[in-house]
Design an enzyme around this catalytic site. Structure first.
Site, PDB file in Angstrom:
ATOM      1  N   HIS A  46       0.845  -1.194   0.000  1.00  0.00           N
ATOM      2  CA  HIS A  46       0.000   0.000   0.000  1.00  0.00           C
ATOM      3  C   HIS A  46       0.877   1.239   0.000  1.00  0.00           C
ATOM      4  O   HIS A  46       1.859   1.317   0.734  1.00  0.00           O
ATOM      5  CB  HIS A  46      -0.891   0.003   1.247  1.00  0.00           C
ATOM      6  CG  HIS A  46      -1.773   1.205   1.339  1.00  0.00           C
ATOM      7  ND1 HIS A  46      -2.966   1.297   0.659  1.00  0.00           N
ATOM      8  CD2 HIS A  46      -1.626   2.371   2.008  1.00  0.00           C
ATOM      9  CE1 HIS A  46      -3.525   2.474   0.913  1.00  0.00           C
ATOM     10  NE2 HIS A  46      -2.734   3.141   1.726  1.00  0.00           N
ATOM     11  N   ASP A  82     -14.813   2.569   8.511  1.00  0.00           N
ATOM     12  CA  ASP A  82     -13.902   3.563   7.933  1.00  0.00           C
ATOM     13  C   ASP A  82     -14.632   4.509   6.996  1.00  0.00           C
ATOM     14  O   ASP A  82     -14.352   5.705   6.970  1.00  0.00           O
ATOM     15  CB  ASP A  82     -12.750   2.866   7.200  1.00  0.00           C
ATOM     16  CG  ASP A  82     -11.796   3.893   6.578  1.00  0.00           C
ATOM     17  OD1 ASP A  82     -11.261   4.717   7.338  1.00  0.00           O
ATOM     18  OD2 ASP A  82     -11.631   3.886   5.343  1.00  0.00           O
ATOM     19  N   ARG A 116     -14.708  12.785   8.980  1.00  0.00           N
ATOM     20  CA  ARG A 116     -13.390  13.449   9.098  1.00  0.00           C
ATOM     21  C   ARG A 116     -13.233  14.505   8.012  1.00  0.00           C
ATOM     22  O   ARG A 116     -12.690  15.586   8.245  1.00  0.00           O
ATOM     23  CB  ARG A 116     -12.266  12.408   8.978  1.00  0.00           C
ATOM     24  CG  ARG A 116     -12.128  11.538  10.214  1.00  0.00           C
ATOM     25  CD  ARG A 116     -11.227  10.353   9.915  1.00  0.00           C
ATOM     26  NE  ARG A 116      -9.888  10.752   9.522  1.00  0.00           N
ATOM     27  CZ  ARG A 116      -9.045   9.985   8.819  1.00  0.00           C
ATOM     28  NH1 ARG A 116      -9.416   8.775   8.441  1.00  0.00           N
ATOM     29  NH2 ARG A 116      -7.854  10.423   8.508  1.00  0.00           N
ATOM     30  N   LYS A 135      -8.358  -1.378   6.639  1.00  0.00           N
ATOM     31  CA  LYS A 135      -8.650  -1.944   5.314  1.00  0.00           C
ATOM     32  C   LYS A 135      -7.637  -3.031   4.957  1.00  0.00           C
ATOM     33  O   LYS A 135      -7.982  -4.053   4.361  1.00  0.00           O
ATOM     34  CB  LYS A 135      -8.654  -0.825   4.261  1.00  0.00           C
ATOM     35  CG  LYS A 135      -9.895   0.069   4.402  1.00  0.00           C
ATOM     36  CD  LYS A 135      -9.853   1.291   3.508  1.00  0.00           C
ATOM     37  CE  LYS A 135      -8.930   2.341   4.053  1.00  0.00           C
ATOM     38  NZ  LYS A 135      -9.080   3.680   3.522  1.00  0.00           N
TER      39      LYS A 135
END
Ligand code: URA
Length: 434
Positions: free
Chosen positions: A82, A161, A168, A187
């Site tokens: 990632h 999330d 957020r 994730k």
């Protein structure tokens, strides 16, 4: 339990208990906690941070809030990779074929780009016909047969999330190390891999602007991985300049192909070889040094480039746009940006290069925006290189020529020509392991 008491604890800087965290995540997913209380909790976390244990429990609860992916039908040790996102970051599409050519596997779920930073799924979809909505069975089959498979999110992973990120985004609480670390790692933990390799970008074109913040984020994610029993390694890499010379979806795929043929820019080639070697080593396929030698060989002997074409074709892509661009690529409109004076090319803001590519049509400002796959920026000179007055610095590409002027204005703001050469900066700033 009452949300009011949870808020009072967090506002006073106390760590939340496991029971409080589970009660909150259950309520969040069931929709029984009002957005104003969740927003208040996010702000309290933003201001007061989280303890290490608390963050691990919080992330684990997020990971369990949606589907968890089972990759057990894919042979071998699965290592996920990632990147926290940057400008011109096309490493996934390069290192997948390198890893596959060396006998490893990359089975990865990727996302789309938003704002100044691009996404792997958009880059892949710039190849005509290529599908990124693989069924689970196709995903597993291609990972086993070809060695690389990349799909969009097939499962509803880490549902918490999505809810937290949406709040957020509107409460100025995105930029918090525990909230970013838990968002990314929830994730990753739900995505079924055995191990995780993270590329934390640092600099003007990244979320993390300083090496100190990048290191803190990397450390937080590596600790979460360790506590969840998944070996996690994070590398910190420079994003004060774009990675490689191309920014924009199809241009990046073309650059990826050149890199896999051994003719890519030095920075991009180096990072992909490092990441591929690390992935192979983490998957138990030899020492890092041996894996690095094999990865380099795969660029020289053509096997990685061959895997790249096989991977794209297996997902339905018409690779003639890469192999025969002279007949299968409709060139967009183009504007050349030249140096106004002699000196050394420097990047004032990598983020502005990303914004220029969005203005040209290569990215989106909202999730609904359409993308022009042919739009982008191609550098003709690299940062640090000596340039003469009038020398081309880059070419701007856009199917819609009316976008070129705004792209040029942003690009000019992003670049400088300095009298003295910039101090050389390392590409790999640090490696953080458990
Ligand atoms: N990427 C994520 O997935 N989450 C964040 O919070 C930031 C970057």
């Amino acid at each position: 339990m009452r949300m009011y008491d949870i808020l009072e604890d967090k506002a006073a800087g106390r760590a939340l208990t496991e029971a409080q965290i589970h009660w909150f995540m259950d309520g969040l997913c069931a929709g029984t906690i009002p957005d104003y209380q969740t927003s208040a909790l996010l702000m309290a976390i933003f201001l007061n941070g989280m303890a290490e244990d608390e963050l691990a429990v919080w992330t684990d609860a997020m990971a369990r809030s949606g589907d968890t992916v089972d990759l057990s039908a894919i042979a071998g040790v699965k290592v996920d990779k990632h990147s926290t996102g940057g400008i011109g970051d096309k490493t996934t599409v390069i290192l997948g074929p390198i890893v596959a050519a060396c006998g490893g596997r990359l089975a990865k779920m990727s996302g789309r780009g938003l704002g100044f930073s691009g996404g792997t799924i958009d880059k892949l979809e710039s190849i005509p016909g290529l599908r990124t909505d693989l069924s689970r069975a196709e995903f597993v089959r291609l990972a086993n047969e070809v060695g690389v498979a990349v799909t969009g999110q097939t499962a509803d992973v880490a549902v918490a999330d999505k809810k937290l990120y949406a709040l957020r985004d509107v409460t100025a609480t995105v930029n918090s190390i525990p909230l970013i670390a838990s968002s990314i790692m929830s994730k990753k933990l739900a995505s079924g891999s055995d191990k995780i390799l993270l590329d934390v970008k640092v600099g003007s074109g990244a979320f993390m602007k300083t090496a100190g913040d990048g290191r803190a984020l990397a450390r937080a994610m590596v600790d979460i991985g360790r506590r969840s029993g998944k070996e996690t390694v994070a590398i910190l890499t420079n994003m004060d300049r774009p990675l490689g010379r191309c920014v924009g979806n199809l241009a990046e795929m073309q650059e990826a192909y050149r890199t896999l043929q051994g003719c890519g820019p030095a920075d991009l080639t180096e990072l992909c070889l490092w990441l591929a070697a690390k992935m192979l080593a983490m998957a138990g396929r030899g020492s890092f040094d041996d894996c690095r030698v094999r990865a380099e060989r795969s660029l020289r002997d053509g096997s990685a480039a061959e895997k790249f074409l096989a991977f794209l074709a297996a997902q339905g892509g018409d690779t003639r746009v890469l192999e025969h661009p002279e007949t299968h690529y409709a060139a967009p409109q183009e504007r050349v940006v030249t140096a106004e004076r002699a000196g050394y090319l420097a990047v004032a803001s990598a983020e502005d290069i990303g914004k220029a590519s969005v203005a040209l049509g290569a990215g989106r400002l909202t999730k609904e925006d359409a993308i022009d796959f042919t739009a982008g920026v191609i550098f003709e000179a690299s940062p640090g290189e000596a340039v003469s007055a009038g020398q081309p610095l880059c070419r701007l590409l856009a199917a819609d020529g009316s976008r070129l002027a705004e792209g040029e204005a942003l690009l000019r703001r992003a670049l400088r020509v300095d009298a003295a050469p910039p101090a050389p900066e390392p590409l790999i700033l640090d490696v953080v392991e458990a």
